[in-house]
Each structure stands twice: as C-alpha cells, then as structure tokens.
Write a protein that holds these residues in place. Structure first.
Motif, short mmCIF file in Angstrom:
data_model
loop_
_atom_site.label_atom_id
_atom_site.label_comp_id
_atom_site.label_asym_id
_atom_site.label_seq_id
_atom_site.Cartn_x
_atom_site.Cartn_y
_atom_site.Cartn_z
N ILE A 130 -1.66 0.85 3.63
CA ILE A 130 -2.25 0.25 4.61
C ILE A 130 -2.23 -1.05 4.65
N GLY A 131 -2.43 -1.59 3.43
CA GLY A 131 -2.28 -3.03 3.09
C GLY A 131 -0.73 -3.62 3.30
N ARG A 132 0.16 -2.90 2.97
CA ARG A 132 1.80 -3.25 3.11
C ARG A 132 1.93 -3.24 4.58
N ALA A 133 1.39 -2.41 5.42
CA ALA A 133 1.71 -2.27 7.06
C ALA A 133 0.66 -3.35 7.61
N MET A 134 -0.24 -4.11 7.14
CA MET A 134 -0.96 -5.09 7.57
C MET A 134 -0.53 -6.48 7.09
N GLY A 135 0.75 -6.32 6.14
CA GLY A 135 1.39 -7.57 5.69
C GLY A 135 0.80 -8.31 4.58
N LEU A 136 0.19 -7.60 3.95
CA LEU A 136 -0.59 -8.41 2.91
C LEU A 136 0.46 -9.10 1.61
N SER A 137 0.19 -10.10 1.27
CA SER A 137 0.92 -10.59 0.06
C SER A 137 0.88 -9.78 -1.17
N GLU A 138 1.88 -10.06 -1.97
CA GLU A 138 1.82 -9.28 -3.36
C GLU A 138 0.73 -9.22 -4.15
N GLN A 139 0.22 -10.79 -4.12
CA GLN A 139 -0.95 -10.91 -4.90
C GLN A 139 -2.21 -10.35 -4.33
N GLN A 140 -2.30 -10.21 -3.06
CA GLN A 140 -3.49 -9.39 -2.23
C GLN A 140 -3.38 -7.91 -2.65
N LEU A 141 -2.01 -7.44 -2.47
CA LEU A 141 -2.00 -6.06 -2.95
C LEU A 141 -2.30 -5.61 -4.12
N GLY A 142 -2.08 -6.69 -5.14
CA GLY A 142 -2.58 -6.46 -6.70
C GLY A 142 -4.10 -6.26 -6.59
N ASP A 143 -4.72 -7.17 -5.97
CA ASP A 143 -6.18 -6.97 -6.05
C ASP A 143 -6.62 -5.76 -5.28
N LEU A 144 -6.10 -5.67 -4.09
CA LEU A 144 -6.41 -4.27 -3.28
C LEU A 144 -6.23 -3.02 -4.21
N TYR A 145 -4.89 -2.80 -5.03
CA TYR A 145 -4.79 -2.05 -5.91
C TYR A 145 -5.83 -1.63 -6.80
N TYR A 146 -6.46 -2.56 -7.36
CA TYR A 146 -7.35 -2.38 -8.54
C TYR A 146 -8.66 -2.22 -7.59
N SER A 147 -8.87 -2.74 -6.54
CA SER A 147 -10.22 -2.52 -5.76
C SER A 147 -10.39 -0.97 -5.50
N LEU A 148 -9.20 -0.34 -5.11
CA LEU A 148 -9.31 1.16 -4.69
C LEU A 148 -9.42 2.08 -5.82
N LEU A 149 -8.58 1.78 -7.16
CA LEU A 149 -9.07 2.44 -8.33
C LEU A 149 -10.34 2.51 -8.75
N LEU A 150 -11.09 1.33 -8.48
CA LEU A 150 -12.27 1.11 -9.25
C LEU A 150 -13.48 1.22 -7.91
N LYS A 151 -13.34 1.54 -6.82
CA LYS A 151 -14.11 1.54 -6.01
C LYS A 151 -15.52 2.13 -6.04
#
Length: 448
Positions: A39-60
């Motif tokens: 979803i984040g990629r489809a929204m055009g998030l930057s690589e740095q944002q995708l990194g933070d999103l990745y860990y937010s999802l694993l640790l939600k």
C-alpha cells in the motif's frame, strides 16, 4: 555468540509472539507487513518512509500483552479468543452489543455474568479507551526502548485512531493521525478478514469503512494493489516470511550487533512480563539470578551475555497462554495445565526462527525439564539437560518462589532456597543451587 544478525530476521520471528497474544493465526504481523508495504509503495512513499512503515507493521502489536489481564478480569473471558473475535467488529452499536452479550462471562455463574455485562454496558466507552490507551502507550514506549524512530513509535501510538475521529485513545482525525498508523490499521483489517473469509470479504470491509475508519487515499492505493493476484496469493504462501524479510526495507535495515540484541531482548522481556500482573519483572529478575549463578560458575563475559539473553526470553511462549490460565488462583484442570505446559514449546518454536538464536531457543524450550526426567515438554533427564538450561531453570524457580503468585504470596529467600535443596538432584542441579547461595551471600540477600 557475537555474530551480527539482520534486524528484520529477529523482529520477524519475535512478531510471531505478538500474533500469539492477539489470538491471531501465526504470521499475522508479517502478512500485515506485506499488505502495508505494498500500500505504501502504491501511495508513493519514499524509501526512508517505507523503512519506518516496515517496522511499524512488524511491531504494531508491541503493547498488546499489557491489556490481556484486564480483558480477562473485566469480561470474564479468554483474552486470546476475545481479541481474535473483537477484530472482526466494525464498531457499530448492534455488533458491539451482540459481542458483549456473547463473550462476557460465558462460563461463569449467571449472576456474576449479569453484573459484568451491566458494568460493561454502563462504562463500555471508558473501558475500551483505557484498554487501548494502555496498549498503545506501552507499545510506543517499548519501540523507543528498541531504538526505533519517533515515527515508528507514533505509528504504534496511533494504531487504533480512525480517519473520522471515532477511534481511540484520543480521537485523532484525518491527517493528524500518523500516516503509518493509517496504513497499519488498514493492513490489519485486510489480513483479519482475508484470513477469516477470503479476499472478497476483505475488499468489502475496507470499502465499507473508507472515510470512517480508513483514509480514502490509502484505501484507493489498497484497491489498486488488490487487483493483482500475486498480492493475494502471497498471503497464503508458506514462504511469505522469507519474502517479507527480503523486501527492500528489510534488506536496507541496520544489522543488529550484540549491544542491540541485548536491548531488544530486554524490551521484549517487558512485553512478556506485561501479560500478567503476577509476572511483572519476572524475566529481568530471572536474567539477574542467571547471571549471578553463571558468574559464580566462572562463565566468561561472552557466555554470560548470551545466557542472560536466553533468560530474558525464556518465557516468550507465555504470550500464547490465556490469562484465564496464567492468573488462575486455584488449581489448574487438565486442559489448563496442558495449555500452561505448551509455553516452553512455543518459546523454542519462536526463538528457533532466528538463526543466531538456535542454541538459545533450546534453553528456553527446556527450562522446565528436570534431572529425574519428570519435567516437560520432552522428559529430558540428567546429561540431556545442558548446564546453561539448568542455570536458567534454577533462577526461574527461585524467582517464582520469592515473588507473589495468584495462588500464594512471596516466600522468604531462606524458605525458597530450602525448597530448591529439597529438589536437588531430582529437579535442580546442586551445583547451580550452591552457586546461587554464594552469590546471594555476597549480595547480602540470603537472609531476606
């Protein structure tokens, strides 16, 4: 023991423990990571944002264990099945009422059940807010302890907020809600409904909640990626965890050295111990007593460090045991005892998913074995139980005896040591008990 490991691998495995305590099918957080990053990629998030999103999802769900005991107490219900079923609600009053009536005190006396239902219906909003607030604040705090960015901590803090302001704990709305939290909540609902009823149910539920629970822009991005069969096929594949760990954010993440692994183990010990009021601080105390014994037995620094990590994580499988069992004041029945015993196997299964924790996982899995072969889960005996496991086992029982438990108060140190000696040679290694006694004398705790 000093190997550097990839952070994504460690957290991917530990997220399995969070799935357990939320009553979710194994791999829930990993699947949410797949859904959310797409979803984040489809929204055009930057690589740095995708990194933070990745860990937010694993640790939600980092804070999820902290409200388990209260759910069990308030609703007179098994917290694991309660949490699993609650995730299928859309928050509408008829659904919530049916849920409360069908899940509160089902196995208790009618009068007790009636009192609980009335209390919940009268104070339901406040109760729900407090439960979510406890969970979100604790999760964000632990994320910061694990050195994650402010953005990751905020995502965990905002996970239960809704786009229209109707969420919890503070009723944030629109873009005031963390972007990563908006995506994480959407990913969570997609996985829960897909696992329960398939892709069409997930698509329908997301569409129904667009503009209320969910950011319409995030929903549109999800609907775009949902057109690809590969997106859905991956959610049912056995190698999804490997795929998620190989995604770009997980590849770019920092490697975890020994110092960082220590911090992660200590932070996760807080997740474990938050499950029950009777285990508050237990894992950390077991780690302290383990280290005292190991030092007396002349373990070198590297070995002691590794063993302390094993002690911090030895009970991670308890996240998969209901608080109805963990906090029961009376004697456990056969089914409850079987559920309690399973925690050692769960601990080993979770930790063994981390390559560098393979030896550590064996200690966690065997810490309830006995020298006479009457322990569990595998009935190991004598030399089949290694010294490291014997040390953790001794430390674990000593702390259990000297702490308050639901079925009795804390014992004096002298009485606890006497009980350990009664089991010397059958339950516990006499050499470990002697080492513990020496360490306690040095710290002037033996007379307590």
């Amino acid at each position: 023991m000093g190997n550097v490991v990839r952070l994504a691998e460690v957290l991917g495995a530990l997220s399995r423990a969070l799935d357990l305590t939320e009553g979710q099918p194994p791999g829930h957080c990993v699947r949410c990571c797949w859904i959310g990053v797409n979803i984040g990629r489809a929204m055009g998030l930057s690589e740095q944002q995708l990194g933070d999103l990745y860990y937010s999802l694993l640790l939600k769900d980092l804070g999820c264990s902290s409200n388990a005991a209260r759910i069990c107490d308030l609703y007179l219900a098994d917290d694991l099945s309660f949490k699993n079923d609650f995730k299928l609600l859309d928050g509408s009053l008829p659904q919530v009422l049916r849920f409360v009536l069908s899940h509160t005190g089902v196995n208790t006396h009618l009068a007790q059940r009636f009192r609980s239902i009335i209390a919940i219906l009268q104070n339901g909003g406040q109760i729900a807010r407090e439960l979510v607030e406890t969970r979100c604040h604790r999760g964000a705090e632990i994320a910061r302890q694990m050195h994650f960015s402010a953005a990751v901590a905020l995502a965990i803090e905002d996970l239960d907020e809704h786009w229209d302001g109707g969420g919890k704990p503070v009723g944030k709305a629109g873009e005031d809600i963390s972007l990563f939290a908006r995506i994480a909540l959407l990913a969570q609902v997609v996985d829960v409904f897909h696992a329960a009823s398939g892709r069409h149910a997930a698509l329908r539920e997301v569409g129904n909640r667009s503009g209320s629970w969910f950011d319409p822009v995030a929903v549109a991005a999800f609907q775009a990626v949902a057109e690809e069969d590969r997106f859905w096929d991956m959610l049912s594949r056995s190698d999804i965890e490997e795929t998620v760990l190989d995604m770009e954010p997980g590849q770019k993440a920092a490697l975890a050295d020994d110092d960082y692994l220590d911090d992660i183990a200590q932070a996760f010990a807080r997740v474990i111990d938050a499950k029950s009021p009777f285990t508050s601080g237990h894992s950390e105390r077991v780690a302290v007593f383990t280290d005292l014994i190991a030092e007396e037995m002349s373990f070198d620094f590297s070995r002691r460090r590794w063993l302390k990590r094993a002690a911090l994580l030895h009970d991670i499988g308890k996240l998969g045991v209901s608080n109805c069992v963990l906090d029961k004041a009376g004697k456990l029945d056969d089914g409850e005892w079987a559920a309690m015993r399973r925690h050692a196997e769960l601990s080993q299964a979770i930790l063994s998913r981390i390559t560098s924790f393979a030896d550590l996982s064996k200690v966690a899995g065997a810490h309830h074995e006995r020298l006479d072969g009457k322990g569990y889960p595998n009935g190991l005996s004598g030399e089949e139980i290694d010294l490291e496991t014997r040390i953790v086992s001794t430390a674990d029982v000593f702390d259990a005896l000297t702490a308050d438990r639901p079925y009795r108060g804390a014992m004096p140190v002298s009485q606890a040591l006497a009980i350990l000696w009664e089991g010397a040679g059958t339950s516990h290694d006499p050499a470990c008990i002697r080492a513990l006694e020496r360490a306690l004398r040095k710290s002037e705790l033996a007379a307590a």
